[in-house]
Structures are given as C-alpha cells and as structure tokens.
Design a protein around this motif. Structure first.
Motif, short mmCIF file in Angstrom:
data_model
loop_
_atom_site.label_atom_id
_atom_site.label_comp_id
_atom_site.label_asym_id
_atom_site.label_seq_id
_atom_site.Cartn_x
_atom_site.Cartn_y
_atom_site.Cartn_z
N LEU A 98 0.82 -1.20 0.00
CA LEU A 98 0.00 0.00 0.00
C LEU A 98 0.86 1.26 0.00
CD1 LEU A 98 -2.80 -1.05 2.51
CD2 LEU A 98 -3.10 -0.55 0.07
N LEU A 99 1.91 1.28 0.82
CA LEU A 99 2.78 2.45 0.87
C LEU A 99 3.53 2.64 -0.44
CD1 LEU A 99 4.17 2.06 4.50
CD2 LEU A 99 2.59 3.82 3.69
N ALA A 100 3.87 1.53 -1.10
CA ALA A 100 4.55 1.62 -2.40
C ALA A 100 3.63 2.20 -3.47
CB ALA A 100 5.05 0.24 -2.82
N GLU A 101 2.32 2.12 -3.24
CA GLU A 101 1.35 2.67 -4.18
C GLU A 101 0.86 4.07 -3.77
OE1 GLU A 101 -1.60 -0.35 -3.98
OE2 GLU A 101 -0.39 -1.85 -5.03
N GLY A 102 1.44 4.59 -2.69
CA GLY A 102 1.03 5.91 -2.22
C GLY A 102 -0.26 5.91 -1.42
N GLU A 103 -0.73 4.74 -1.03
CA GLU A 103 -2.01 4.63 -0.32
C GLU A 103 -1.78 4.81 1.19
OE1 GLU A 103 -4.64 4.64 -1.90
OE2 GLU A 103 -4.27 3.79 -3.88
N ALA A 104 -1.39 6.02 1.58
CA ALA A 104 -1.03 6.28 2.97
C ALA A 104 -2.22 6.10 3.91
CB ALA A 104 -0.46 7.69 3.11
N ALA A 105 -3.40 6.55 3.49
CA ALA A 105 -4.58 6.43 4.34
C ALA A 105 -4.99 4.97 4.53
CB ALA A 105 -5.74 7.23 3.76
N GLU A 106 -4.93 4.18 3.47
CA GLU A 106 -5.28 2.76 3.56
C GLU A 106 -4.26 2.01 4.44
OE1 GLU A 106 -5.37 4.60 0.98
OE2 GLU A 106 -7.30 4.35 -0.01
N ALA A 107 -2.99 2.36 4.30
CA ALA A 107 -1.96 1.73 5.14
C ALA A 107 -2.21 2.06 6.61
CB ALA A 107 -0.57 2.21 4.72
N GLY B 80 -1.67 11.71 3.92
CA GLY B 80 -2.32 11.57 2.62
C GLY B 80 -1.37 11.87 1.48
N TYR B 81 -1.56 11.15 0.37
CA TYR B 81 -0.76 11.36 -0.84
C TYR B 81 -1.47 12.38 -1.71
CZ TYR B 81 1.89 10.04 -5.07
OH TYR B 81 2.68 10.04 -6.19
N LEU B 82 -0.77 13.45 -2.06
CA LEU B 82 -1.39 14.54 -2.83
C LEU B 82 -1.19 14.37 -4.33
CD1 LEU B 82 -0.47 17.63 -0.60
CD2 LEU B 82 -2.44 16.08 -0.44
#
Length: 327
Positions: free
Chosen positions: A176-185, A283-285
C-alpha cells in the motif's frame, strides 16, 4: 518508584526488575493491528499477574540475514519500533541480535538461553504461527510443551483480520505504501505511518522560493511511493506541526542513493539541523512533476500547501497509539 521504559540492545544484561515478566515474542515489523492484538494480550496478562510486560524482538529482520541481496522495506526500524512499543505501555523491549549463528540454536536451546536464563519469563504470548529455532523446528505446540517443562505459561493469539476479513500483514502494508495509499496503510497499521531521522542540510532551493524545508535521508530500501504528501512533523522537543513533504531521489544531491524527504513545516521558524525529528504521513497529494521553471513550481507548491492544510484540518486519531504518535 516507576521505572522508565528500557530498550535492551545487543548482548546487554536484562536488569532484575524486568525478569519474571510476560513477554510478547515476534519480529513485529510495523506494529500493525495484527501485532497489536498480540501485544495487547501480553499487556493484559502482565496486568493480571502484576509483573512487567516486555517485547522480545530480533534485529536485524531475519530476511536481511537469510537474503542479504534482496532489498527489504523495513516499516519500523529499531528506534521507531521501540517508540511505538513504549507508547503502547510496555516496560521494555529486548532487541536480540539475529545472526546466522543465533539462527542455528535449537528450539530447546532458545527456550533455555533466552526465555529462561536471560529473561526468566513467567508467561509468553505469540502469534499462532510463530516459529523459532534451527530450521523453524519450534512451533506453537513445542513452545507450550516447553512452558510446561520450564515453568512458564503460553498464550497463542489467532490471526487478526481487517474489516474485509483479510489477514493484516506487513507485506500488505508495504504494498500500500509503495502505491502511495497512505490512508489505507494507516487503516491496517492503526496509526499513521511514521519515519524518524536526523534533519540534514540540503541545497536550500526551497528557502530561496519561500518554502524552506527540513530534509531527512531515509534508508535506500524505503519503499514509500515518491511524490507529495500531507504530513505532521514532530520536532525533537515534542512540538508538532502540520506540513507538506516531497519524497524522492534528487540526482543533484550527493545522498549516496538514499531517498530524500523534504518537509515544508507550516508556521515554523527556527533551526532544525541535527535534530532527530519524525514525520507522519496522512495523505498522498500527487506525484512528482518536472516544471518548466521556478515560477510554475512556486504556484504548484502553494496549491500543495493549501491542499495539505485542508486535509490535515479535518483529521482525527485512529487510536490511542495514533494519538501518541501523530497528535
């Protein structure tokens, strides 16, 4: 008098006041919600018995020993892991050096040398799939039988599943972090993903543009998606500031290939160089963009600041651990 949290690394002796406690055993990379189920059970057992609660973990990550050529994105390096364990309420963490020699210990020798002689435990808590000793010969049944032989209790904790009934794992969080999904992580971690490092000097371009940044070099194996994030920045003195951060590799900076995290800390003036600070990702902007000139870059940075301020204005703690780390 209440004892301070103790981090025992390497071959240090364990003080007498920590012996006889309840120990949670595992690698616990990420201290995610699945790990927290094990850790909370250990805390509960310790409270019932009136003894210290400890975590026994292993450094470096065993995969780094057995597969040294395969990069591994470690979610919680030892200092971050210790900080999270302390925030949960443990008395201490034992960071056992993991080497090929140590991995060759038989399961029985591990029980005798570490659990009995070094820690003198009264109870062990592990995940249902914990294995230890040479060739992973020690499993749950072995540990329970060993506890009967050596006089300590054992509690096994079932796999923890998320709201979608999937098992929470460090691997899922890395993806998830590798995909920029900070909120999901964060939903799987139970807190906002956080890094900690020294603030170092940079090219000072941001300062000339009106956006001075606090720069931190992360591990070359950090698998976080490169781009722009809304973050919280905690100074060494504990003060917390909202900010916007750019994460990526800058070929013009002599950073030996390590990714650079550049945080524009909102509403802050002062010198942070040399401080150990932490950054929590909310969050990823957007991804990184190459601009035609500095004017276009400044316009986008102002948009990023506005978007980050808006996102961070509405955030709430996900848990008490999240409150301790990012609020």
């Amino acid at each position: 008098m209440e004892q301070a949290f103790l981090r025992v690394a390497g071959e240090e002796a364990v003080p007498d006041w920590l012996r006889g406690g309840v120990v949670a055993i595992g690698n616990f990379d990420g201290i995610h919600r699945g790990h927290q189920a094990v850790l909370e059970r250990a805390l509960e057992e310790a409270r019932q018995r009136g003894v210290p609660a400890l975590v026994l973990t292993f450094e470096p990550h065993p995969r780094k020993v057995f597969r040294p050529d395969a990069p591994l994105f470690v979610l919680t390096p030892p200092h971050v892991k210790a900080r999270l364990i302390e925030a949960l309420g443990f008395a201490g963490v034992i960071e056992r050096p993991f080497t090929r020699e140590f991995s060759g210990l038989s399961a029985e020798d591990f029980v005798i040398a570490i659990l009995e002689q070094q820690l003198g435990i009264s109870h062990a808590v592990t995940g249902f799939d914990f294995h230890f000793g040479k060739n992973r010969q020690g499993g749950p049944a072995f540990l329970m039988a060993a506890g009967e032989r050596h006089g300590f209790g054992v509690t096994l904790v079932d796999a923890f599943r998320d709201e979608g009934t999937e098992i929470i794992s460090s691997s899922r969080i890395r993806e998830l972090l590798a995909e920029g999904e900070a909120a999901e992580a964060a939903g799987l971690l139970g807190y906002r993903y956080t890094v900690e490092a020294e603030v170092v000097g940079g090219a000072k371009l941001g300062r000339t543009l009106g956006f001075p940044t606090a720069n931190m070099r992360l591990s070359s194996e950090a698998g976080l998606k490169e781009g722009i994030y809304a973050v919280r920045f905690r100074c060494a003195d504990g003060t917390l500031h909202d900010g916007v951060a750019s994460f990526g590799r800058r070929p013009t900076v002599d950073d030996h290939g390590a990714p650079l995290l550049e945080t524009f800390v909102f509403d802050f003036t002062g010198d942070l160089y040399g401080e150990i600070a932490s950054v929590s990702f909310f969050g990823y902007l957007r991804g990184e963009v190459k601009f035609e000139g500095l004017d276009a870059l400044v316009v986008q940075m102002k948009r990023d600041e506005a978007e980050a301020r808006a996102l961070l204005s509405g955030v709430r703690p996900l848990s008490e651990l999240d409150r301790a780390i990012a609020f």
